[in-house]
Scaffold this motif. Structure first.
Motif, PDB file in Angstrom:
ATOM      1  N   THR A 148       0.839  -1.195   0.000  1.00 26.26           N
ATOM      2  CA  THR A 148       0.000   0.000   0.000  1.00 26.26           C
ATOM      3  C   THR A 148       0.880   1.253   0.000  1.00 26.26           C
ATOM      4  N   LYS A 155      -4.902   6.320   2.593  1.00 27.20           N
ATOM      5  CA  LYS A 155      -4.364   5.277   1.712  1.00 27.20           C
ATOM      6  C   LYS A 155      -4.693   5.640   0.275  1.00 27.20           C
ATOM      7  N   SER A 157      -3.171   4.019  -2.761  1.00 26.08           N
ATOM      8  CA  SER A 157      -3.257   2.878  -3.688  1.00 26.08           C
ATOM      9  C   SER A 157      -2.823   1.613  -2.967  1.00 26.08           C
ATOM     10  N   GLN A 158      -3.189   0.459  -3.553  1.00 25.77           N
ATOM     11  CA  GLN A 158      -2.739  -0.818  -3.014  1.00 25.77           C
ATOM     12  C   GLN A 158      -2.616  -1.840  -4.138  1.00 25.77           C
ATOM     13  N   THR A 179      -3.410   0.415  -7.611  1.00 20.95           N
ATOM     14  CA  THR A 179      -4.485   1.366  -7.922  1.00 20.95           C
ATOM     15  C   THR A 179      -5.282   1.644  -6.650  1.00 20.95           C
ATOM     16  N   GLY A 180      -5.995   2.756  -6.666  1.00 21.13           N
ATOM     17  CA  GLY A 180      -6.810   3.081  -5.504  1.00 21.13           C
ATOM     18  C   GLY A 180      -7.716   4.250  -5.749  1.00 21.13           C
ATOM     19  N   GLN A 181      -8.707   4.395  -4.868  1.00 22.06           N
ATOM     20  CA  GLN A 181      -9.643   5.518  -4.935  1.00 22.06           C
ATOM     21  C   GLN A 181      -9.943   5.954  -3.507  1.00 22.06           C
ATOM     22  N   THR A 182      -9.730   7.240  -3.269  1.00 18.72           N
ATOM     23  CA  THR A 182      -9.913   7.807  -1.933  1.00 18.72           C
ATOM     24  C   THR A 182     -11.096   8.768  -1.957  1.00 18.72           C
TER      25      THR A 182
END
Length: 256
Positions: A148, A155, A157-158, A179-182
């Motif tokens: 991560t 956080k 992305s992971q 990839t990630g979405q916060t």
């Protein structure tokens, strides 16, 4: 001249064999002035007095058995600790284990955009170099890993590391896509811009949780976890750009 006959008493044999059953003289008639000799303290033997010794209370067998069981258990535990310690010491002397070394070589940001719903979409490509300095120890990297990227408490992305085996004194380069979405990332974007303008860099944190199996010779041990913590300072977070890593440091920890 006539003579008068003389009569002699005849001894009765049955009378001689009969003995009197009672004294001829009563016992009371033979007492002297000093009293009855049978009751005279001078003629009587004094009675011996035996001192009283109290008996010890009986031992409780249940408590004794319990103490024995506790002692046996402690002895077995002590023996087990000694055996395990000796085994670990022998393995350490034979294999001379060394901790693996990890470093972040390259960090590329392929997506970094604030959406209309105030969420932040990110995508990173990370290049990690893993070194196994051991001469007699191999490392199996198992499935179920997690890597991560964090900015402060958010956080970004992971992703996960691939499954592979790393041999003795081997260096492996690993490519990881994350990839990630916060959600509600408006404040995060504002803080990032202020951080970059104020200090000229942005601090990121990379966390790796990797299950592995250690191979000692031909013996494959139980599964443990490698925990890697890296602090990385980059110059900026610009999309579709290779981020310049100003400095990085990683710490390794083993968890059962």
């Amino acid at each position: 001249m006539s003579h008068d006959p003389k009569i002699h008493p005849v001894h009765d044999p049955e009378a001689a064999s009969v003995r009197p059953s009672a004294p001829l003289v009563p016992r009371a008639a033979s007492r002297s002035e000093q009293g009855d000799p049978a009751k005279d303290p001078l003629t009587q033997r004094p009675e011996r007095s035996i001192p009283y010794t109290p008996l010890a209370p009986p031992r409780k067998r249940g408590r004794s058995c319990c103490c024995r069981c506790v002692c046996y258990t402690l002895c077995l535990l002590l023996l087990l600790v000694v055996v395990v310690g000796a085994t670990i010491g022998i393995l350490y002397l034979v294999f001379k284990p060394k901790l693996p070394d990890y470093s972040i070589n390259r960090l590329q940001l392929t997506q970094f955009a604030l959406n209309q719903d105030s969420s932040l979409s990110t995508a990173f490509n990370v290049t990690i170099t893993a070194k196994n300095p051991n001469e007699k120890i191999g490392i199996y990297y198992e499935n179920g890993s997690k890597i991560t990227v964090w900015y402060t408490q958010a956080k970004l992305s992971q992703g996960s590391l691939p499954k592979f085996y790393q041999g003795h004194e081997n260096t492996t380069v690993i490519y990881v896509e994350m990839t990630g979405q916060t959600r509600d990332a408006t404040d995060i974007m504002t803080t990032l811009r202020e951080q970059q303008q104020r200090t000229g860099n942005i601090p990121l944190r990379l966390r790796v949780n990797q299950p592995v199996r250690i191979k000692l010779g031909k013996l494959k041990l139980m599964k443990v976890r490698f925990l890697v913590r890296c602090n990385v300072f980059v110059d900026s977070l610009a999309a579709n750009n290779v981020i310049k890593i100003q400095s990085s440091s990683c710490k390794f920890r083993l968890r059962l």
